[in-house]
Design an enzyme around this catalytic site. Structure first.
Site, PDB file in Angstrom:
ATOM      1  N   LYS A  10       0.823  -1.210   0.000  1.00 43.75           N
ATOM      2  CA  LYS A  10       0.000   0.000   0.000  1.00 43.75           C
ATOM      3  C   LYS A  10       0.866   1.274   0.000  1.00 43.75           C
ATOM      4  O   LYS A  10       2.070   1.210   0.232  1.00 43.75           O
ATOM      5  CB  LYS A  10      -0.939  -0.030   1.214  1.00 43.75           C
ATOM      6  CG  LYS A  10      -1.961  -1.191   1.152  1.00 43.75           C
ATOM      7  CD  LYS A  10      -3.004  -1.078   2.260  1.00 43.75           C
ATOM      8  CE  LYS A  10      -4.004  -2.222   2.205  1.00 43.75           C
ATOM      9  NZ  LYS A  10      -5.089  -2.049   3.204  1.00 43.75           N
ATOM     10  N   ASN A 113      -2.231   0.143   6.689  1.00 43.38           N
ATOM     11  CA  ASN A 113      -1.724  -1.126   7.223  1.00 43.38           C
ATOM     12  C   ASN A 113      -0.803  -1.890   6.280  1.00 43.38           C
ATOM     13  O   ASN A 113      -0.725  -3.102   6.319  1.00 43.38           O
ATOM     14  CB  ASN A 113      -2.889  -1.997   7.722  1.00 43.38           C
ATOM     15  CG  ASN A 113      -3.793  -2.470   6.607  1.00 43.38           C
ATOM     16  OD1 ASN A 113      -3.686  -1.998   5.483  1.00 43.38           O
ATOM     17  ND2 ASN A 113      -4.671  -3.404   6.917  1.00 43.38           N
ATOM     18  N   HIS A 116      -2.128  -5.510   1.519  1.00 40.34           N
ATOM     19  CA  HIS A 116      -3.405  -6.201   1.347  1.00 40.34           C
ATOM     20  C   HIS A 116      -3.112  -7.587   0.801  1.00 40.34           C
ATOM     21  O   HIS A 116      -2.162  -7.762   0.033  1.00 40.34           O
ATOM     22  CB  HIS A 116      -4.302  -5.461   0.357  1.00 40.34           C
ATOM     23  CG  HIS A 116      -5.452  -6.292  -0.148  1.00 40.34           C
ATOM     24  ND1 HIS A 116      -6.620  -6.435   0.556  1.00 40.34           N
ATOM     25  CD2 HIS A 116      -5.577  -7.068  -1.255  1.00 40.34           C
ATOM     26  CE1 HIS A 116      -7.423  -7.259  -0.118  1.00 40.34           C
ATOM     27  NE2 HIS A 116      -6.814  -7.659  -1.219  1.00 40.34           N
ATOM     28  N   GLU A 127      -9.368 -10.637  -7.800  1.00 40.24           N
ATOM     29  CA  GLU A 127      -8.430  -9.529  -7.602  1.00 40.24           C
ATOM     30  C   GLU A 127      -7.272  -9.595  -8.598  1.00 40.24           C
ATOM     31  O   GLU A 127      -6.822  -8.567  -9.100  1.00 40.24           O
ATOM     32  CB  GLU A 127      -7.919  -9.549  -6.155  1.00 40.24           C
ATOM     33  CG  GLU A 127      -9.036  -9.221  -5.165  1.00 40.24           C
ATOM     34  CD  GLU A 127      -8.627  -9.350  -3.704  1.00 40.24           C
ATOM     35  OE1 GLU A 127      -9.463  -9.060  -2.839  1.00 40.24           O
ATOM     36  OE2 GLU A 127      -7.471  -9.758  -3.431  1.00 40.24           O
TER      37      GLU A 127
HETATM   38  P1  CMP Z   1      -7.591  -4.515   3.231  1.00 42.27           P
HETATM   39  O1  CMP Z   1      -7.177  -5.932   3.358  1.00 42.27           O
HETATM   40  O2  CMP Z   1      -6.889  -3.729   2.166  1.00 42.27           O
HETATM   41  O3  CMP Z   1      -9.169  -4.430   2.971  1.00 42.27           O
HETATM   42  C1  CMP Z   1      -9.930  -3.294   3.317  1.00 42.27           C
HETATM   43  C2  CMP Z   1      -9.177  -2.334   4.178  1.00 42.27           C
HETATM   44  O4  CMP Z   1      -9.966  -1.425   4.896  1.00 42.27           O
HETATM   45  C3  CMP Z   1      -8.407  -3.100   5.229  1.00 42.27           C
HETATM   46  O5  CMP Z   1      -7.331  -3.775   4.623  1.00 42.27           O
HETATM   47  C4  CMP Z   1      -8.059  -1.964   6.205  1.00 42.27           C
HETATM   48  O6  CMP Z   1      -6.838  -1.316   5.866  1.00 42.27           O
HETATM   49  C5  CMP Z   1      -9.186  -0.947   6.000  1.00 42.27           C
HETATM   50  N1  CMP Z   1     -10.025  -0.819   7.197  1.00 42.27           N
HETATM   51  C6  CMP Z   1     -10.241   0.294   7.896  1.00 42.27           C
HETATM   52  N2  CMP Z   1     -11.076   0.069   8.917  1.00 42.27           N
HETATM   53  C7  CMP Z   1     -11.410  -1.230   8.876  1.00 42.27           C
HETATM   54  C8  CMP Z   1     -12.239  -2.087   9.681  1.00 42.27           C
HETATM   55  N3  CMP Z   1     -12.898  -1.625  10.749  1.00 42.27           N
HETATM   56  N4  CMP Z   1     -12.351  -3.388   9.338  1.00 42.27           N
HETATM   57  C9  CMP Z   1     -11.704  -3.893   8.257  1.00 42.27           C
HETATM   58  N5  CMP Z   1     -10.895  -3.130   7.457  1.00 42.27           N
HETATM   59  C10 CMP Z   1     -10.743  -1.818   7.769  1.00 42.27           C
END
Ligand code: CMP
Length: 142
Positions: A10, A113, A116, A127
């Site tokens: 990311k 974070n 992904h 995806e």
């Molecule tokens: P990702 O795996 O990229 O999929 C969706 C993203 O939303 C997740 O990682 C997080 O970075 C972001 N996100 C933010 N808040 C939440 C939440 N409460 N639950 C899940 N994903 C979240």
């Protein structure tokens, strides 16, 4: 079984120059990178990729973050690749991520974070196809 999974480094982790360190984790775990490119997502591309989250309260922030800078997208191939990559990444929320995982080491928050990864084989297929044409995948024979 040998599987393929989809992975994103990311904008936060690209900005902090962690691409190589993260690729090293994949390769050290035996996952092979069979396709990769850097892209800067448009709002439409980010909204389409995360369409399943469109009703969630964090959707706007997610799209805004994912378009804030370039990302690396890659396809990882290996034994149990979907689960293996999820173990390498750690929990979505870095506060809950196990020691030694990518999120524990490189993520600042649940929103930023670092990585992904597909959560299941079906989503991996969807995806991968969202970002790569079939002839961009380079299966390894050695
Ligand atoms: P990702 O795996 O990229 O999929 C969706 C993203 O939303 C997740 O990682 C997080 O970075 C972001 N996100 C933010 N808040 C939440 C939440 N409460 N639950 C899940 N994903 C979240």
């Amino acid at each position: 079984a040998i599987e393929r999974t989809f992975s994103i480094i990311k904008p936060d982790a690209v900005a902090k120059n962690h691409i190589g360190a993260i690729y090293n984790r994949f390769e050290s775990a035996g996952l092979k990178i069979i396709a990769a490119k850097m892209v800067h997502l448009t709002k439409e591309q980010a909204e389409g990729f995360y369409a399943e989250h469109s009703e969630r309260p964090f959707f706007g922030a997610l799209v805004s973050f994912m378009t804030s800078g370039p990302i690396m997208v890659q396809v990882l191939e290996g034994e149990n690749a979907v689960l293996a990559n999820r173990e390498i990444m750690g929990a979505t929320n870095p506060a809950q991520a196990a020691r030694g995982t990518l999120r524990a080491d490189y993520a600042a928050s649940i929103d930023e974070n670092a990585v992904h990864g597909s959560d299941a084989l079906a989503s991996a297929e969807r995806e991968i196809a969202y970002f790569f044409a079939a002839d961009e995948l380079c299966p390894r024979t050695r």
